[in-house]
Design a protein around this motif. Structure first.
Motif, PDB file in Angstrom:
ATOM      1  N   ASN A  28       0.861  -1.177   0.000  1.00 16.78           N
ATOM      2  CA  ASN A  28       0.000   0.000   0.000  1.00 16.78           C
ATOM      3  C   ASN A  28       0.901   1.230   0.000  1.00 16.78           C
ATOM      4  O   ASN A  28       1.566   1.525   0.992  1.00 16.78           O
ATOM      5  CB  ASN A  28      -0.884   0.022   1.251  1.00 16.78           C
ATOM      6  CG  ASN A  28      -2.114  -0.841   1.084  1.00 16.78           C
ATOM      7  OD1 ASN A  28      -2.746  -0.841   0.031  1.00 16.78           O
ATOM      8  ND2 ASN A  28      -2.463  -1.576   2.123  1.00 16.78           N
ATOM      9  N   VAL A  86      -3.701  -2.516   8.623  1.00 13.88           N
ATOM     10  CA  VAL A  86      -5.051  -2.251   9.133  1.00 13.88           C
ATOM     11  C   VAL A  86      -6.099  -3.063   8.365  1.00 13.88           C
ATOM     12  O   VAL A  86      -7.189  -3.310   8.848  1.00 13.88           O
ATOM     13  CB  VAL A  86      -5.344  -0.735   9.084  1.00 13.88           C
ATOM     14  CG1 VAL A  86      -5.542  -0.267   7.642  1.00 13.88           C
ATOM     15  CG2 VAL A  86      -6.533  -0.347   9.936  1.00 13.88           C
ATOM     16  N   GLU A  87      -5.732  -3.526   7.156  1.00 13.28           N
ATOM     17  CA  GLU A  87      -6.677  -4.294   6.342  1.00 13.28           C
ATOM     18  C   GLU A  87      -6.813  -5.748   6.793  1.00 13.28           C
ATOM     19  O   GLU A  87      -7.636  -6.480   6.233  1.00 13.28           O
ATOM     20  CB  GLU A  87      -6.223  -4.297   4.875  1.00 13.28           C
ATOM     21  CG  GLU A  87      -6.225  -2.926   4.243  1.00 13.28           C
ATOM     22  CD  GLU A  87      -5.501  -2.897   2.898  1.00 13.28           C
ATOM     23  OE1 GLU A  87      -5.652  -1.912   2.177  1.00 13.28           O
ATOM     24  OE2 GLU A  87      -4.765  -3.854   2.579  1.00 13.28           O
ATOM     25  N   TRP A  89      -4.070  -8.123   7.189  1.00 10.30           N
ATOM     26  CA  TRP A  89      -3.014  -9.078   6.814  1.00 10.30           C
ATOM     27  C   TRP A  89      -1.713  -8.657   7.491  1.00 10.30           C
ATOM     28  O   TRP A  89      -1.593  -7.527   7.984  1.00 10.30           O
ATOM     29  CB  TRP A  89      -2.845  -9.163   5.292  1.00 10.30           C
ATOM     30  CG  TRP A  89      -2.679  -7.863   4.582  1.00 10.30           C
ATOM     31  CD1 TRP A  89      -3.674  -7.102   4.020  1.00 10.30           C
ATOM     32  CD2 TRP A  89      -1.459  -7.135   4.352  1.00 10.30           C
ATOM     33  NE1 TRP A  89      -3.151  -5.970   3.458  1.00 10.30           N
ATOM     34  CE2 TRP A  89      -1.797  -5.966   3.639  1.00 10.30           C
ATOM     35  CE3 TRP A  89      -0.122  -7.366   4.662  1.00 10.30           C
ATOM     36  CZ2 TRP A  89      -0.841  -5.018   3.254  1.00 10.30           C
ATOM     37  CZ3 TRP A  89       0.837  -6.422   4.271  1.00 10.30           C
ATOM     38  CH2 TRP A  89       0.461  -5.262   3.566  1.00 10.30           C
ATOM     39  N   GLU A 209     -12.579   5.953  11.199  1.00 16.45           N
ATOM     40  CA  GLU A 209     -12.015   4.662  10.828  1.00 16.45           C
ATOM     41  C   GLU A 209     -10.538   4.533  11.196  1.00 16.45           C
ATOM     42  O   GLU A 209     -10.071   3.454  11.538  1.00 16.45           O
ATOM     43  CB  GLU A 209     -12.163   4.429   9.317  1.00 16.45           C
ATOM     44  CG  GLU A 209     -13.612   4.465   8.870  1.00 16.45           C
ATOM     45  CD  GLU A 209     -13.827   3.830   7.516  1.00 16.45           C
ATOM     46  OE1 GLU A 209     -12.864   3.305   6.933  1.00 16.45           O
ATOM     47  OE2 GLU A 209     -14.973   3.846   7.042  1.00 16.45           O
ATOM     48  N   TYR A 210      -9.802   5.647  11.112  1.00 19.55           N
ATOM     49  CA  TYR A 210      -8.361   5.591  11.335  1.00 19.55           C
ATOM     50  C   TYR A 210      -7.977   6.602  12.410  1.00 19.55           C
ATOM     51  O   TYR A 210      -7.901   7.804  12.149  1.00 19.55           O
ATOM     52  CB  TYR A 210      -7.602   5.870  10.033  1.00 19.55           C
ATOM     53  CG  TYR A 210      -8.067   4.978   8.894  1.00 19.55           C
ATOM     54  CD1 TYR A 210      -7.668   3.649   8.828  1.00 19.55           C
ATOM     55  CD2 TYR A 210      -8.944   5.454   7.925  1.00 19.55           C
ATOM     56  CE1 TYR A 210      -8.117   2.820   7.818  1.00 19.55           C
ATOM     57  CE2 TYR A 210      -9.398   4.628   6.909  1.00 19.55           C
ATOM     58  CZ  TYR A 210      -8.981   3.311   6.860  1.00 19.55           C
ATOM     59  OH  TYR A 210      -9.436   2.490   5.862  1.00 19.55           O
ATOM     60  N   ASP A 221     -12.352  -3.070  16.954  1.00 21.74           N
ATOM     61  CA  ASP A 221     -12.585  -3.351  15.544  1.00 21.74           C
ATOM     62  C   ASP A 221     -12.519  -2.079  14.708  1.00 21.74           C
ATOM     63  O   ASP A 221     -12.834  -0.999  15.178  1.00 21.74           O
ATOM     64  CB  ASP A 221     -13.971  -3.980  15.353  1.00 21.74           C
ATOM     65  CG  ASP A 221     -13.985  -5.438  15.789  1.00 21.74           C
ATOM     66  OD1 ASP A 221     -12.881  -5.996  15.980  1.00 21.74           O
ATOM     67  OD2 ASP A 221     -15.080  -5.984  15.935  1.00 21.74           O
ATOM     68  N   HIS A 222     -12.115  -2.237  13.486  1.00 26.64           N
ATOM     69  CA  HIS A 222     -12.323  -1.194  12.495  1.00 26.64           C
ATOM     70  C   HIS A 222     -13.838  -1.128  12.279  1.00 26.64           C
ATOM     71  O   HIS A 222     -14.517  -2.147  12.378  1.00 26.64           O
ATOM     72  CB  HIS A 222     -11.604  -1.609  11.214  1.00 26.64           C
ATOM     73  CG  HIS A 222     -11.635  -0.565  10.147  1.00 26.64           C
ATOM     74  ND1 HIS A 222     -12.713  -0.406   9.314  1.00 26.64           N
ATOM     75  CD2 HIS A 222     -10.745   0.376   9.787  1.00 26.64           C
ATOM     76  CE1 HIS A 222     -12.462   0.591   8.485  1.00 26.64           C
ATOM     77  NE2 HIS A 222     -11.275   1.078   8.745  1.00 26.64           N
ATOM     78  N   TRP A 225     -14.684  -3.768   9.738  1.00 25.90           N
ATOM     79  CA  TRP A 225     -14.269  -5.177   9.862  1.00 25.90           C
ATOM     80  C   TRP A 225     -13.624  -5.428  11.217  1.00 25.90           C
ATOM     81  O   TRP A 225     -13.270  -4.506  11.931  1.00 25.90           O
ATOM     82  CB  TRP A 225     -13.315  -5.593   8.733  1.00 25.90           C
ATOM     83  CG  TRP A 225     -12.045  -4.817   8.641  1.00 25.90           C
ATOM     84  CD1 TRP A 225     -10.893  -5.044   9.320  1.00 25.90           C
ATOM     85  CD2 TRP A 225     -11.772  -3.691   7.787  1.00 25.90           C
ATOM     86  NE1 TRP A 225      -9.932  -4.135   8.951  1.00 25.90           N
ATOM     87  CE2 TRP A 225     -10.450  -3.293   8.018  1.00 25.90           C
ATOM     88  CE3 TRP A 225     -12.543  -2.989   6.848  1.00 25.90           C
ATOM     89  CZ2 TRP A 225      -9.872  -2.222   7.350  1.00 25.90           C
ATOM     90  CZ3 TRP A 225     -11.960  -1.912   6.202  1.00 25.90           C
ATOM     91  CH2 TRP A 225     -10.642  -1.552   6.456  1.00 25.90           C
TER      92      TRP A 225
ATOM     93  N   ASN B  38      -1.728 -12.430  -1.639  1.00 26.48           N
ATOM     94  CA  ASN B  38      -2.930 -12.639  -0.838  1.00 26.48           C
ATOM     95  C   ASN B  38      -4.013 -13.326  -1.684  1.00 26.48           C
ATOM     96  O   ASN B  38      -4.906 -12.666  -2.222  1.00 26.48           O
ATOM     97  CB  ASN B  38      -3.428 -11.294  -0.313  1.00 26.48           C
ATOM     98  CG  ASN B  38      -4.445 -11.447   0.791  1.00 26.48           C
ATOM     99  OD1 ASN B  38      -5.029 -12.518   0.965  1.00 26.48           O
ATOM    100  ND2 ASN B  38      -4.689 -10.378   1.533  1.00 26.48           N
ATOM    101  N   ASP B 110     -20.187 -10.750  10.801  1.00 25.98           N
ATOM    102  CA  ASP B 110     -19.574  -9.935   9.755  1.00 25.98           C
ATOM    103  C   ASP B 110     -20.641  -9.316   8.848  1.00 25.98           C
ATOM    104  O   ASP B 110     -20.575  -8.143   8.481  1.00 25.98           O
ATOM    105  CB  ASP B 110     -18.643 -10.834   8.934  1.00 25.98           C
ATOM    106  CG  ASP B 110     -17.344 -10.140   8.578  1.00 25.98           C
ATOM    107  OD1 ASP B 110     -17.087  -9.061   9.141  1.00 25.98           O
ATOM    108  OD2 ASP B 110     -16.602 -10.676   7.742  1.00 25.98           O
ATOM    109  N   LYS B 113     -22.337  -6.565  10.850  1.00 24.54           N
ATOM    110  CA  LYS B 113     -21.509  -5.437  11.266  1.00 24.54           C
ATOM    111  C   LYS B 113     -21.117  -4.534  10.107  1.00 24.54           C
ATOM    112  O   LYS B 113     -20.983  -3.330  10.261  1.00 24.54           O
ATOM    113  CB  LYS B 113     -20.234  -5.965  11.941  1.00 24.54           C
ATOM    114  CG  LYS B 113     -19.327  -4.853  12.394  1.00 24.54           C
ATOM    115  CD  LYS B 113     -18.150  -5.339  13.201  1.00 24.54           C
ATOM    116  CE  LYS B 113     -17.241  -4.191  13.528  1.00 24.54           C
ATOM    117  NZ  LYS B 113     -17.537  -3.529  14.749  1.00 24.54           N
ATOM    118  N   ARG B 114     -20.910  -5.134   8.967  1.00 25.93           N
ATOM    119  CA  ARG B 114     -20.320  -4.358   7.877  1.00 25.93           C
ATOM    120  C   ARG B 114     -21.363  -4.107   6.794  1.00 25.93           C
ATOM    121  O   ARG B 114     -21.731  -5.016   6.059  1.00 25.93           O
ATOM    122  CB  ARG B 114     -19.118  -5.121   7.323  1.00 25.93           C
ATOM    123  CG  ARG B 114     -18.097  -5.379   8.414  1.00 25.93           C
ATOM    124  CD  ARG B 114     -17.163  -6.522   8.100  1.00 25.93           C
ATOM    125  NE  ARG B 114     -16.227  -6.210   7.047  1.00 25.93           N
ATOM    126  CZ  ARG B 114     -15.284  -7.054   6.647  1.00 25.93           C
ATOM    127  NH1 ARG B 114     -15.172  -8.237   7.210  1.00 25.93           N
ATOM    128  NH2 ARG B 114     -14.466  -6.718   5.688  1.00 25.93           N
TER     129      ARG B 114
END
Lengths: 267, 208
Positions: A28, A86-87, A89, A209-210, A221-222, A225, B38, B110, B113-114
């Motif tokens: 990123n 943050v995604e 992974w 979110e951030y 949690d974000h 997600w 990924n 999930d 929530k999303r």
């Protein structure tokens, strides 16, 4: 190009290192495009020499250093850190650099210095991604003074025994392993010590979110997600369950800096 | 342009095979270890993209048929719609299996929530009755009128699919692709509104 450094045994994580290919093709770095495959393809246009970094703000000795002076400022160490995006992974990367505190001590912060702001290069000619308004350029990140002085906060010049590839934030970036990856600014041209909390790029763009702190925290949690688990790139394949994310990304030594803080509020 | 039974069979076979190519590519990539750093993300995005492509193709049948006068296109619509459902199922299966390991409670959390997953999930659920009633027998049993009414759900499903994609990208401020889909779907739907409005005006003026 090789970059000599000796492994610091205090940070020699015994986890499987992420393959160099994965760490250098899955990035990123929006200055070179929003797809994670983009930076490896597009970052060839970045000119990393000559390169200077301005250190200014609440310091007694502001200074502009070129890359060679920066590289000579303290002995280079290799440190193997976890990197949690943050995604959701993560990777394990052998970085090369030295604690940012070496540089900060040299410029003698004043009593007003409460935060450190990192500013990334902002040059449309070298960074095609700057033409799209995905963020309010330049990319800005920041740490609180005690976080920036923490020995884990690494001013980074290389990885895998070599100088940083452009797509990984060459020629100089931060590695702040207990925070989500976006907190580690890349291709830094300016480090500014400030009284006020810096207006950081992702926090400005989506404050709900951030957060400014963005410490790795499986309990917070974000909004879109869960952060309870993560997928280790190259290891957790399709047919393995995701692994549990560790508090502070498995660096409990930073916890004392946040004693008494509500980490749900200051996420 | 009229098509003989035989020509139509050939066209259908070709289209059927072409529609499997995205899956074949994905399987090939998986076997050659070409899914990138990924694989979960790659498969999720790829099957999601193809679901949207097939949904758009299904919606494009009527406008193209009217403009180009290719009435035979209509006979491909069911296949295209079922392929949209097929890739949507793969997309959902990826989410259920590789992302949540069949942990239904975790998956459900999930979904709730999303919002982007909520709307994607609803769109997928709404596709189910359409797929189940796609056979000639079901059309007969429901009766043409009721069948048609049910299948107008597609006018909600496709925008929901685009919204799913838009919200997924919105957090990262990366909206060029979802906007492309939004414009395309918007045009395909507005053409129908336009034709309907035109038809009703003609009917009125003829009645006078």
């Amino acid at each position: 190009q090789k970059l000599a450094a000796s492994l610091n045994p205090a940070y020699a994580l015994v986890e499987k290192k992420t393959a160099y290919k994965d760490a250098t093709t899955y990035n990123n770095f929006y200055e070179f495009g929003t797809d994670k495959a983009d930076p490896a393809v597009m970052a060839g246009s970045l000119k990393t020499r000559p390169w200077t970094v301005v250190i200014e703000g609440e310091v007694k000795k502001p200074v502009t250093l070129d890359l060679d002076s920066l590289l000579r400022l303290a002995p280079l160490e290799e440190r193997i850190y976890r990197l949690r995006c943050v995604e959701g992974w993560s990777m394990v990367i052998p970085w090369i650099g030295y604690s940012l505190s070496h540089l900060l001590k040299k410029v003698e912060p004043t009593g007003n210095a409460k935060y450190v702001e990192f500013i990334t290069l902002d040059d449309k000619k070298q960074m095609p991604g700057l033409r799209s308004p995905v963020l309010d350029w330049p990319y800005v990140e920041g740490l609180r003074m005690d976080e920036a002085m923490h020995p884990l906060a690494l001013l980074t010049f290389g990885m895998y025994g070599e100088i940083l590839p452009n797509q990984n934030g060459a020629p100089v970036r931060m590695s702040v392993p207990w925070k989500y990856g976006f907190k580690s600014a890349k291709s830094i041209v300016k480090i500014r010590l400030t009284k006020e909390q810096p207006r950081t790029a992702w926090n400005q763009s989506a404050p709900n979110e951030y957060g400014f702190y963005s410490n790795v925290n499986p309990q917070v949690d974000h909004p879109r997600w869960s952060q309870a688990t993560e997928r280790r790139i190259g290891e957790d394949g399709l047919f393995t369950r995701k692994r549990k994310t560790l508090m502070f990304n498995g660096y409990p030594e930073v916890a004392s800096m946040y004693a008494g803080m509500d980490l749900k509020k200051f996420f | 342009m009229a098509m003989s039974q035989r020509q139509m069979a050939v066209i259908k076979t070709i289209v059927f095979i072409l529609c499997l190519l995205p899956l074949a590519r994905l399987v090939g990539f998986a076997m050659l270890d070409q899914l990138g750093a990924n694989p979960l993300e790659f498969i999720t995005r790829n099957t999601g993209d193809w679901t949207l492509y097939f949904l758009c193709a299904t919606l494009a049948v009527t406008p193209i048929r009217k403009i180009a006068g290719w009435s035979w296109l209509l006979r491909l619509r069911r296949m295209l719609g079922l392929y949209a459902f097929f890739y949507a199922s793969l997309h959902f299966l990826t989410f259920l299996w590789f992302d949540h390991f069949f942990d239904l409670a975790e998956m459900w959390a999930d979904v709730l929530k999303r919002p982007f997953i909520t709307v994607g999930f609803l769109a997928f659920v709404a596709l189910l009755p359409l797929a189940l009633t796609s056979t000639n027998g079901m059309i007969r049993r429901l009766g043409g009128k009721r069948w048609q009414l049910l299948h107008r759900l597609i006018y909600l499903i496709v925008p929901a699919g685009v919204l799913h994609y838009y919200w997924m990208k919105a957090g990262k401020h990366d909206l060029s692709q979802p906007l492309m889909f939004a414009v395309l779907v918007g045009v395909l739907l507005l053409m129908r509104v336009w034709w309907r409005w035109f038809a009703s005006r003609n009917a009125l003026s003829q009645g006078r």
